[in-house]
Write a protein that holds these residues in place. Structure first.
Motif, short mmCIF file in Angstrom:
data_model
loop_
_atom_site.label_atom_id
_atom_site.label_comp_id
_atom_site.label_asym_id
_atom_site.label_seq_id
_atom_site.Cartn_x
_atom_site.Cartn_y
_atom_site.Cartn_z
N ALA A 132 0.84 -1.20 0.00
CA ALA A 132 0.00 0.00 0.00
C ALA A 132 0.87 1.25 0.00
O ALA A 132 1.97 1.26 0.55
CB ALA A 132 -0.91 0.00 1.22
N HIS A 178 0.51 0.10 -4.50
CA HIS A 178 -0.90 0.26 -4.91
C HIS A 178 -1.58 1.31 -4.05
O HIS A 178 -1.08 1.70 -3.00
CB HIS A 178 -1.64 -1.08 -4.83
CG HIS A 178 -1.87 -1.56 -3.44
ND1 HIS A 178 -2.89 -1.08 -2.64
CD2 HIS A 178 -1.22 -2.48 -2.69
CE1 HIS A 178 -2.86 -1.69 -1.48
NE2 HIS A 178 -1.84 -2.54 -1.48
N TYR A 208 -4.99 0.92 -3.30
CA TYR A 208 -6.26 0.30 -2.92
C TYR A 208 -6.39 0.32 -1.41
O TYR A 208 -6.29 -0.71 -0.73
CB TYR A 208 -6.35 -1.12 -3.47
CG TYR A 208 -6.29 -1.17 -4.96
CD1 TYR A 208 -7.32 -0.61 -5.72
CD2 TYR A 208 -5.21 -1.72 -5.62
CE1 TYR A 208 -7.26 -0.62 -7.10
CE2 TYR A 208 -5.15 -1.73 -7.00
CZ TYR A 208 -6.18 -1.19 -7.73
OH TYR A 208 -6.13 -1.20 -9.09
N GLU A 209 -6.59 1.50 -0.87
CA GLU A 209 -6.80 1.71 0.55
C GLU A 209 -7.68 2.94 0.71
O GLU A 209 -8.03 3.57 -0.28
CB GLU A 209 -5.47 1.87 1.29
CG GLU A 209 -4.56 2.95 0.77
CD GLU A 209 -3.21 2.97 1.49
OE1 GLU A 209 -3.08 2.37 2.56
OE2 GLU A 209 -2.30 3.61 0.98
N ARG A 269 -5.79 8.06 3.10
CA ARG A 269 -4.39 7.63 3.25
C ARG A 269 -3.50 8.10 2.12
O ARG A 269 -2.29 8.13 2.26
CB ARG A 269 -4.32 6.12 3.38
CG ARG A 269 -4.95 5.59 4.64
CD ARG A 269 -4.65 4.11 4.78
NE ARG A 269 -5.29 3.55 5.94
CZ ARG A 269 -4.74 3.50 7.13
NH1 ARG A 269 -3.54 4.00 7.33
NH2 ARG A 269 -5.39 2.96 8.13
#
Length: 93
Positions: free
Chosen positions: A9, A27, A29-30, A34
């Motif tokens: 992440a 990535h 994908y959070e 963030r």
């Protein structure tokens, strides 16, 4: 080329404890909060991200098809890469 490991992440990749890993892709994908700091000042993180194997493009577009309040739709539009590019070129004119 190094073997590809599990993606990491963005928040982990730019933390002070993180070490660059040419076999890991970063990535986004959070939770959006963030990586909002990346949208605000991407240049600050480019060297850190480049030290990894690759980067999977960030995208705030998850809310496009859902019925969310207008403020969320505006935020999604502002954080879209295309709109940021247009805003910068408009400021330069």
């Amino acid at each position: 080329m190094a073997p590809i490991r599990s993606p990491i992440a963005f928040s982990e990749a730019v933390s002070k404890k993180a070490r660059p890993d040419k076999a890991a892709w970063v990535h986004f994908y959070e939770d959006d909060y963030r990586f909002t700091r990346f949208w605000i000042n991407p240049e600050r993180y480019l060297d850190r991200l480049a030290a990894n194997g690759g980067v999977i493009s960030p995208d705030h577009s998850l809310y496009r098809v859902l019925d969310y309040p207008r403020a969320v739709g505006v935020a999604v539009h502002v954080f879209k890469p295309d709109s940021r590019r247009r805003s910068k070129s408009r400021d330069a004119a």
